[in-house]
Design a protein around this motif. Structure first.
Motif, short mmCIF file in Angstrom:
data_model
loop_
_atom_site.label_atom_id
_atom_site.label_comp_id
_atom_site.label_asym_id
_atom_site.label_seq_id
_atom_site.Cartn_x
_atom_site.Cartn_y
_atom_site.Cartn_z
N ASN A 163 4.37 55.46 21.84
CA ASN A 163 3.21 56.36 21.83
C ASN A 163 1.90 55.57 21.78
O ASN A 163 0.90 55.96 22.39
CB ASN A 163 3.28 57.33 20.65
N GLU A 164 1.92 54.46 21.02
CA GLU A 164 0.72 53.62 20.90
C GLU A 164 0.58 52.64 22.06
O GLU A 164 -0.39 51.90 22.14
CB GLU A 164 0.77 52.83 19.58
N LYS A 165 1.62 52.63 22.96
CA LYS A 165 1.62 51.73 24.12
C LYS A 165 1.46 50.26 23.70
O LYS A 165 0.72 49.50 24.31
CB LYS A 165 0.53 52.13 25.12
N ASP A 166 2.17 49.88 22.65
CA ASP A 166 2.10 48.51 22.14
C ASP A 166 3.32 47.73 22.66
O ASP A 166 4.34 47.59 21.98
CB ASP A 166 2.09 48.51 20.60
N SER A 167 3.20 47.21 23.89
CA SER A 167 4.35 46.54 24.52
C SER A 167 4.70 45.24 23.83
O SER A 167 5.87 44.82 23.82
CB SER A 167 4.05 46.28 26.00
N SER A 168 3.70 44.56 23.22
CA SER A 168 3.99 43.27 22.59
C SER A 168 4.97 43.42 21.44
O SER A 168 5.83 42.57 21.20
CB SER A 168 2.70 42.62 22.11
N LYS A 169 4.86 44.53 20.68
CA LYS A 169 5.77 44.75 19.56
C LYS A 169 7.09 45.36 20.02
O LYS A 169 8.13 45.20 19.37
CB LYS A 169 5.13 45.68 18.52
N PRO A 202 6.11 38.68 28.31
CA PRO A 202 5.28 37.84 29.18
C PRO A 202 5.96 36.50 29.44
O PRO A 202 6.60 35.93 28.57
CB PRO A 202 3.99 37.65 28.36
N LYS A 203 5.83 35.98 30.68
CA LYS A 203 6.49 34.74 31.05
C LYS A 203 6.00 33.55 30.23
O LYS A 203 6.73 32.57 30.07
CB LYS A 203 6.27 34.45 32.55
N GLU A 204 4.77 33.64 29.73
CA GLU A 204 4.25 32.53 28.94
C GLU A 204 4.76 32.55 27.50
O GLU A 204 4.56 31.58 26.75
CB GLU A 204 2.72 32.52 28.96
N ASN A 205 5.41 33.63 27.11
CA ASN A 205 5.95 33.73 25.75
C ASN A 205 7.34 33.08 25.72
O ASN A 205 8.37 33.74 25.69
CB ASN A 205 6.02 35.19 25.32
N ILE A 206 7.35 31.75 25.75
CA ILE A 206 8.59 30.98 25.86
C ILE A 206 9.55 31.28 24.72
O ILE A 206 10.76 31.45 24.91
CB ILE A 206 8.28 29.46 25.89
N LYS A 207 9.01 31.36 23.50
CA LYS A 207 9.85 31.55 22.32
C LYS A 207 10.68 32.84 22.42
O LYS A 207 11.90 32.83 22.21
CB LYS A 207 8.97 31.57 21.08
N ASP A 208 10.03 33.96 22.75
CA ASP A 208 10.76 35.23 22.86
C ASP A 208 11.77 35.20 24.00
O ASP A 208 12.85 35.79 23.91
CB ASP A 208 9.78 36.38 23.07
N LEU A 209 11.42 34.51 25.11
CA LEU A 209 12.36 34.40 26.22
C LEU A 209 13.61 33.62 25.81
O LEU A 209 14.73 33.95 26.20
CB LEU A 209 11.68 33.72 27.42
N VAL A 210 13.41 32.57 25.00
CA VAL A 210 14.55 31.78 24.51
C VAL A 210 15.50 32.68 23.71
O VAL A 210 16.71 32.68 23.92
CB VAL A 210 14.07 30.60 23.63
#
Length: 649
Positions: A163-169, A202-210
């Motif tokens: 609802n808050e459109k907070d994709s990062s979380k 995001p592609k630059e967020n290496i840690k989360d992709l790992v």
């Protein structure tokens, strides 16, 4: 096997839990870290807010290295914020304390602090703060094994973020919900939510992709899709090279540990488990230590290293009892029972098996209580709905029948799913038993073939020595009596018979070396190399390094035959001038090297189905050893490494 995978991504940042508690049969936990929005400052002076913000940042930096000290500092920050009527500071201090209690596996304390954070947010009225509390409360329920509550709170928190459109979380929220489905063995649903997380990372967020690629890999591992599992774990490993994040490197080690444990490559699994455990202790990742410890115990048990397995399993049992987590001591007691059974200590084996049954019954009773509570809540909810409906309008008989039919269909569907699940689990257990039986049969077959080969060698050697060699000696004696005639032809015949006797004796000794039978492996190899030097052109040298080699005769015979075959290959094919044989023995590890300075060969153009090399590979497999070779235009080198403790005797 328990696989501990996945990461819980703390919504504080979200503190961590990881990865397939090797075990709980397939519990996967992790904790990813991602950032909360900047807290606004109001009600207090800017200098006070900056000071509190600075203290919070300093405390965050020591959360993993000094958690107890961090808790005390957050209490100080809370008191300071309260004195300044700074609700954002109070909220953050309380919420971050709850994260720390989760990391320390003090879940009741975590719930208390989440309640305090919720009370503070009734004044702040911040929907994102409500999402952080709800999602992290869901994580705590998962740690305690209350998966129904975990799903309920995850879905509530995800709805707020959407609802808050907070994709990062949402990246972490989807990943955490996937962990719950992992624990329910619903791997398709788990992969669905991990893909959702991956698509918005995001592609630059290496840690989360790992973290996400690692979780997807482990989900496919549970589906026994090894190719996709390896592909995604490899992506996580490759991406980790581009980040200095300690937790990312820890998860990569933990992922590989679970992968190799799952495919029963225990040597590699132990290597990665130790690496992950070192990191967990170094960085204070307390939650994961229990899973790594029981993984190590199980791997050593599978390899037959009973003395090394026991302390790990006993420590896991102690930790499980202290934490009040039933699944861990249930697993540990079962493994300890198996360990003492292999040690022929049936009294202790029976003792641990009884403890295992107690923990198992306790877990079943707890699940039964949870089911009863769920049914009671549903009953109360249905009763309330019925009272409201009766006040508005009377329910018709057809509606009642429809509702009953729906309940019956759902019940049948759930029963079918349960039966299917139990059938799948039974099939897995049968498959594992078949693999074990097949391995045991292969070992027995190899042993029988090798014993038969040694008996046949002994028979042929005896026939050569007692039969052919005796006949030649008799002929020589008769011819010698004619030497008085000074006949040149007779002298040549006697010389030829002498040469034949020497060759028969050499063949006999080669088939059954007296030094191997009467002395030991070192003397047998040394004598063999010297005798081959007298017969063939290449110079053959033998060198022994390290401790005295003490093996049983089966192991010595197999190692000696390996040396014979490799030296013979070098003499026949290498066209070199020297052949070096080296045997070293240190700390229960034997290393045998046979190398020449010949022309070498291209492994791609050489067939590997020769009887000689098949014999060598069979003996290497029988000894539970590892063989490697290198060949180029400078020569060929074979290296065989054997752990005496794990070798077949």
């Amino acid at each position: 096997m328990f696989i501990n995978c996945l990461q819980l991504r703390r919504l504080k940042i979200c503190i961590l839990i990881h990865y397939k508690p090797a075990i709980l049969k397939k519990i996967k936990l992790l904790i990813l870290i991602f950032t909360i929005s900047f807290f606004g400052f109001s009600q207090i002076k800017e200098t006070d807010s900056i000071r509190i913000w600075k203290l919070i940042k300093e405390t965050e930096a020591i959360e993993f290295s000094e958690p107890e000290k961090a808790l005390k500092k957050y209490e100080t920050i809370f008191q300071l914020s309260a004195s300044k009527s700074f609700d954002e500071g109070k909220f953050k201090a309380v919420l971050y304390s709850a994260y720390l209690y989760n990391n320390l596996a003090k879940y009741d304390s975590a719930f208390i602090f989440f309640d305090r954070a919720k009370e503070i947010n009734t004044r702040l009225k911040n929907p994102l703060y409500e999402a952080y509390i709800t999602l992290n409360r869901a994580n705590t329920f998962m740690y305690k094994g209350d998966l129904d509550s975990a799903i309920e709170y995850h879905l509530q928190g995800i709805k707020i973020l959407e609802n808050e459109k907070d994709s990062s979380k949402l990246v972490g929220a989807y990943a955490n919900l996937a962990i719950v489905f992992d624990q329910l063995d619903d791997y398709d649903k788990e992969i669905e939510y991990l893909d959702k997380s991956l698509n918005i990372t995001p592609k630059e967020n290496i840690k989360d992709l790992v973290f996400t690629y690692g979780d997807i890999g482990l989900a496919y591992l549970n589906k026994v899709d090894y190719d996709r599992a390896f592909e995604n774990l490899k992506k996580a490993d490759s991406l980790s090279k581009f980040t200095e994040d300690k937790m990312a490197h820890f998860y990569v080690s933990r992922n590989w540990a679970d992968y190799y444990t799952f495919i029963d490559d225990c040597h590699k699994a132990i290597k990665y488990n130790r690496n992950a455990l070192e990191k967990a202790k170094k960085y204070n990742y307390t939650y994961y230590e229990k899973d790594l410890i029981i993984n190590l115990g199980e791997c050593h048990l599978k390899l037959g290293n009973l003395s090394m397995a026991r302390p790990y399993l006993e420590e896991a049992l102690k930790i499980g009892k202290n934490l009040g987590v039933v699944e861990l001591p249930k697993k540990a007691t079962l493994l300890l029972a198996e360990l003492y059974k292999k040690n022929n200590d049936y009294k202790k084996a029976n003792q641990y098996l009884n403890e295992h049954m107690i923990f198992k019954d306790s877990l079943i009773n707890q699940q039964h209580i949870n089911t009863v509570n769920d049914l009671e809540l549903k009953y109360k909810s249905e009763k309330k709905d019925k009272e409201i409906a009766e006040q508005q309008l009377a329910l018709t008989e057809s509606q009642s029948k429809t509702r009953k039919m729906s309940i019956l269909i759902v019940s049948l569907l759930l029963a079918s799913i349960l039966l299917w699940f139990l059938f799948q689990q039974r099939q897995k257990r049968i498959q594992q038993q078949l693999v074990t039986i097949q391995r045991e049969q292969e070992v027995r077959t190899l042993e029988s073939l090798m014993e038969g080969e040694e008996k046949e060698r002994f028979r042929i050697a005896k026939e050569l020595h007692d039969g052919v060699n005796g006949d030649l000696s008799a002929i020589k004696f008769k011819l010698s009596s004619l030497l008085e005639m000074n006949n040149t032809v007779i002298k040549e015949a006697v010389t030829m018979i002498d040469n034949s006797c020497e060759q028969v004796r050499a063949i006999s000794h080669n088939l059954v070396p007296p030094s191997l039978k009467d002395f030991n492996l070192i003397e047998a190899i040394d004598e063999y190399c010297q005798s081959m030097n007298n017969i063939h052109t290449p110079k053959i040298e033998f060198q022994h390094l390290g401790d005295v080699v003490e093996l049983d005769k089966k192991q010595e015979a197999n190692l000696f035959r390996i040396v014979q075959e490799l030296v013979t290959n070098s003499i026949k094919h290498s066209e070199g001038s020297t052949v070096d044989v080296q045997l070293s023995y240190l700390k229960n590890i034997i290393q045998l090297t046979v190398e020449d300075n010949g022309k070498g060969f291209d492994p791609k153009t050489i067939k590997n189905d020769g009887i000689g090399m098949q014999n060598v590979q069979s003996r290497v497999d029988y000894l539970n050893a590892i063989m490697d070779f290198l060949s180029n235009n400078k020569g060929t080198s074979y290296t065989i490494v054997m752990d005496v403790k794990t070798s077949t005797t």
